[in-house]
Design a protein around this motif. Structure first.
Motif, short mmCIF file in Angstrom:
data_model
loop_
_atom_site.label_atom_id
_atom_site.label_comp_id
_atom_site.label_asym_id
_atom_site.label_seq_id
_atom_site.Cartn_x
_atom_site.Cartn_y
_atom_site.Cartn_z
N CYS A 250 -37.93 -58.78 24.50
CA CYS A 250 -36.44 -58.52 24.54
C CYS A 250 -36.90 -56.90 24.34
CB CYS A 250 -35.89 -58.87 23.29
SG CYS A 250 -36.54 -58.33 21.63
N CYS B 280 -38.16 -55.58 20.96
CA CYS B 280 -39.68 -55.56 20.66
C CYS B 280 -40.31 -54.64 21.84
CB CYS B 280 -40.06 -56.98 21.24
SG CYS B 280 -39.54 -58.07 19.68
N CYS C 157 -40.36 -62.06 19.53
CA CYS C 157 -39.47 -62.42 18.34
C CYS C 157 -38.98 -63.72 18.40
CB CYS C 157 -38.44 -61.26 18.00
SG CYS C 157 -37.20 -61.07 19.33
N CYS D 212 -37.73 -64.29 23.88
CA CYS D 212 -38.82 -63.21 23.93
C CYS D 212 -40.19 -63.67 23.32
CB CYS D 212 -38.11 -61.93 22.90
SG CYS D 212 -39.38 -60.74 22.26
ZN LIG Z 1 -38.31 -59.66 20.69
#
Ligand SMILES: [Zn+2]
Length: 310
Positions: free
Chosen positions: A144, A147, A268, A265
């Protein structure tokens, strides 16, 4: 896709009541935020260094007295906004240029998996020779934007030697970072994050790092053409602002913001329709020489010491 890493809530944090959420750096003075919580040790280190670097670069007190005043009275919203909001458009992470921690010009480099931002992802050599026994290929593929920004910053901080012309971080590959931790003032879990960060911000007279009048590529290198290092051209603290120690950019990278997929993601777990997958990389990024990083301990080589004191 475009976000400002100053005004967008993008850093994972823990609140006083134990719940987790996201913090925009411009809200650092929120007393309810008690900790940063990235889900990898290297990303956690990067999140700390982002916040410390940001406050050191914009809000560093003149001397220890001013440091103490803020410690006692707190960081006011007004003061933080006044210092950070003017930087909001210098910390854009997205498809337009300049973009945080990336080359300002399009790169005619090699296109690689964004997973290579993580130093433990096997490179093409390891895959080719089937050496990825412990850390498997194709496990981490899509990040994402939050991140990705943090992983990019972590790589620029810690960059290991990466082949011909792929420069290490400003402190060499895999540097040691030492931070001050607060223990003696009550429940560690409940100390506001801003205090923990402030403990690591040095007064300008001690650090010899004056807060600049204006912020350009000498402090934040992604704002201008990269000082590349063909023919071993080095960049020393005399040639740019010494505060660049917090914002070094040894690797030339352009994330491909048009190559996005939907899903969760891999770092995360967040669901997003803007997961990033690939980037262009090129060698001969900034080659840092003669730097002393404020958060890293140094010692003199023994030989030099004995010459000095004999
Ligand atoms: Zn992420």
């Amino acid at each position: 896709m475009e976000l400002s890493l100053i005004t967008t809530p993008w850093l994972s944090v823990r609140f006083k009541d134990g719940t987790q959420g996201k913090l925009a750096p411009v809200d650092i003075n929120n007393d309810n935020v008690v900790d940063l919580v990235a889900n990898r040790a290297d990303l956690q280190g990067a999140a700390w260094q982002f916040m410390i670097g940001l406050l050191q670069t914009t809000l560093a007190p003149k001397d220890s007295e001013e440091w103490r005043d803020i410690w006692d009275e707190g960081l006011s919203s007004e003061k933080v906004k006044q210092a950070l909001l003017p930087l909001a458009d210098r910390f854009i992470f997205g498809e337009s240029s300049p973009s945080f921690m990336q080359d300002i010009e399009p790169l005619a480099g090699e296109s690689v998996d964004i997973a290579l931002l993580l130093p433990d992802t096997p490179g093409s050599q390891a895959i080719k020779f089937n050496k990825d026994h412990f850390i498997k290929r194709d496990v981490t593929q899509h990040f994402c934007p939050h991140c990705a920004a943090l992983a990019l910053f972590a790589l620029q901080l810690n960059a290991p030697a990466g082949g011909k012309g792929y420069r290490t971080g400003l402190r060499g590959g895999g540097p040691m970072t030492t931070l001050v931790e607060l223990h003696a003032i009550g429940d560690q879990q409940q100390i506001p994050l801003w205090r923990k960060v402030w403990a690591n911000v040095m007064p300008q007279d001690v650090s010899a790092l004056p807060v600049p009048q204006s912020y350009d590529a000498s402090v934040f290198p992604w704002l201008g053409p990269t000082r590349t290092s063909e023919k071993d051209r080095a960049t020393t603290p005399v040639q740019v602002n010494k505060l660049q120690a917090y914002w070094g950019m040894p690797r030339r990278i352009r994330i491909d913001f048009s190559d996005v997929v939907s899903g969760s993601c891999h770092l995360c777990g967040a669901i997003s329709d803007q997961l990033l997958s690939s980037m262009k990389v090129k060698n001969y990024g900034v080659k840092y020489e003669c730097w002393e990083h404020p958060l890293t301990p140094y010692r003199r080589p023994k030989k030099e010491l004995s010459e000095k004191f004999s």
